[in-house]
Write an enzyme that holds these catalytic residues in place. Structure first.
Site, PDB file in Angstrom:
ATOM      1  N   SER A   1      79.491  56.293  83.336  1.00  0.00           N
ATOM      2  CA  SER A   1      78.383  56.866  82.575  1.00  0.00           C
ATOM      3  C   SER A   1      77.428  55.759  82.160  1.00  0.00           C
ATOM      4  O   SER A   1      77.649  54.582  82.455  1.00  0.00           O
ATOM      5  CB  SER A   1      78.919  57.586  81.329  1.00  0.00           C
ATOM      6  N   LYS A   2      76.379  56.143  81.434  1.00  0.00           N
ATOM      7  CA  LYS A   2      75.360  55.174  81.033  1.00  0.00           C
ATOM      8  C   LYS A   2      75.930  54.038  80.195  1.00  0.00           C
ATOM      9  O   LYS A   2      75.430  52.916  80.235  1.00  0.00           O
ATOM     10  CB  LYS A   2      74.252  55.888  80.242  1.00  0.00           C
ATOM     11  N   ARG A   3      76.986  54.335  79.455  1.00  0.00           N
ATOM     12  CA  ARG A   3      77.518  53.285  78.570  1.00  0.00           C
ATOM     13  C   ARG A   3      78.172  52.150  79.357  1.00  0.00           C
ATOM     14  O   ARG A   3      78.464  51.091  78.809  1.00  0.00           O
ATOM     15  CB  ARG A   3      78.505  53.872  77.559  1.00  0.00           C
TER      16      ARG A   3
END
Length: 474
Positions: free
Chosen positions: A242-244
């Site tokens: 994911s973006k994290r």
């Protein structure tokens, strides 16, 4: 029969890593089989689809050089075709009008969950029957596909093997909404049928859609393509990517200095292997790829491994190829290469030391741009009064050179060391700081050869002026 695959992203965001891997696998299978690869934009989600996302997807595909043979097709331009098939299914009693309002369906689902049942549309539910019976010609309705009630759907997934789903698990899905727009599961079937798609390669999140789609193919008498569902990609920490986890957009990897060939090589190995081989040319990927060799297990993204691969390609790829992608980073840093050596020569010299094109661009700066200050730590350590004699002698010798070559410059440095009875470091390090402005670089003679005589002479003079000022202030 010509093999035909497709990549069909929804333009609700950028081209992410998982989508890029799916596109790559689909593209490789088509090329391996001598077939064709189609790009289709599935933009039926009118609220979330944007032109910006379409542009981002196209830019990502073009940067990766995953060129398509047909398309891009847009689902929003095919509504007439979808409606034509919906009307055909209605005429054949393979679809029907449903007048149940959303509020009633939500109420029924809550009752089903409270009773421990799987929430689903039930055409035989008394409330559903009553709602349909009470409808008038003016009542809003959707169109539902009449899913078979008996038997099972069986398909041989090219990655996961045999999958079997009972039709009793599937409800009558909506194929045209109340507002008249067709739905994803229906559009996909019509598109793949019309476009002659023979293999559908996509993420495992679509497995539940596949039996529904197969039933629609069979209701239409259309050929059913083969399916291959790829496992998800996990982050370094084992959670879904994911973006994290940092860069998940393909173009973000370009921005961070990766070569497309390195990213493709990394992505192909995220779930596919050929023995212990790690490095693959694009042609090797095409020659060796098979869907049966794709793992059904999730793969973990490892940024260190990608960096290692990127360094390998910067070092070993054709310098012309590296220069093509380095140019964007040079432009970002406003480094003009008009006055300086060939960029390919700089890549050959500096590339081995760099993991990313950002580093390579920065390490290339002093070949093309003059500087007014030396790196503070390097200057303090190496541009001292004790280095003055060596730099003055080196300046006189390089200024007198008629043939500006790495070999002659190496000889000059050796002569200075011999005449002044100094070690190589006592001459080479002050010269390095003088010529590059910093304390680290490739071999100083090779650097000087590329920087050029005029710039080398001017920079050594600037270093001597720096030493003189330092002496005056001490």
């Amino acid at each position: 029969m010509t093999v035909k695959t497709r990549f069909a992203p929804s333009p609700t965001g950028f081209l992410h890593v998982g989508g890029a891997r799916t596109a790559l696998y689909s593209w490789l299978f088509a090329k391996h089989m001598g077939g064709e690869f189609v790009l289709r934009i599935e933009d039926t989600d009118l609220e979330r689809s944007t032109q910006e996302a379409i542009d981002a997807i196209m830019e990502g595909m073009e940067w990766l050089e995953l060129n398509w043979d047909e398309g891009p097709y847009y689902q929003t331009k095919r509504f007439d075709r979808y409606n034509e098939v919906v009307d055909q299914l209605l005429a054949e009693d393979k679809a029907y009008k449903c007048y149940c309002p959303k509020e009633l369906l939500d109420e029924i689902r809550e009752e089903q969950m409270a009773a421990g049942l799987k929430p689903r549309y039930d055409a035989n539910h008394p409330k559903v029957i009553a709602a349909n019976a009470a409808a008038t010609e003016e009542s809003p309705f959707c169109i539902r596909f009449r899913n078979p009630k008996e038997g099972t759907v069986v398909f041989d997934d090219k990655i996961r093997g045999r999958i079997e789903i009972a039709n009793s698990e599937l409800d009558d899905l909506i194929i045209r909404r109340t507002d008249g727009s067709p739905t994803y599961n229906f559009c996909v079937v019509i598109d793949d049928w019309d476009m002659g798609i023979t293999q559908v390669v996509r993420g495992e999140d679509h497995i539940n859609n596949t039996p529904r789609q197969i039933n629609i193919y069979e209701a239409l008498g259309a050929p059913v393509p083969e399916f291959a569902h790829c496992a998800m990609i996990l982050g370094d920490d084992g959670a879904k990517l994911s973006k994290r986890h940092g860069a998940v957009s393909v173009m973000q990897y370009r921005d961070e200095g990766y070569l497309p060939q390195a990213l493709l090589n990394y992505l192909v190995r995220l779930g596919w292997s050929h023995g212990d081989q790690e490095i693959f040319s694009l042609q090797e990927m095409i020659d060796l790829f098979s869907l049966e060799s794709v793992s059904k297990s999730a793969s973990a993204f490892n940024t260190d491994k990608l960096l290692w691969l990127n360094n390998h390609y910067i070092k070993t790829a054709d310098p012309e190829y590296v220069a093509k992608y380095l140019q964007w980073h040079l432009d970002q840093k406003e480094i003009s290469t008009d006055n300086g050596p060939a960029v390919t020569d700089v890549i050959k010299l500096v590339g081995e030391r760099c993991n990313t094109l950002i580093e390579l661009a920065e390490q290339s700066r002093y070949f093309f741009q003059d500087f007014s200050e030396f790196e503070a730590g390097a200057a303090k350590k190496h541009l001292r009064p004790v280095a003055k004699e060596a730099l003055e002698l080196a300046l006189a010798k390089v200024d007198a050179l008629t043939e500006w070559t790495t070999e002659n410059l190496h000889a000059v440095i050796a002569q200075v060391c011999e005449e002044l009875e100094l070690g190589m470091g006592k001459v080479g390090m002050p010269l390095r700081v003088a010529v590059t402005g910093q304390g680290q670089s490739p071999s100083v003679d090779a650097v000087m050869a590329l920087v050029g005589k005029e710039r080398v002479v001017a920079r050594v003079k600037m270093a001597l002026a720096y030493i003189a000022e330092r002496e005056a202030n001490s």
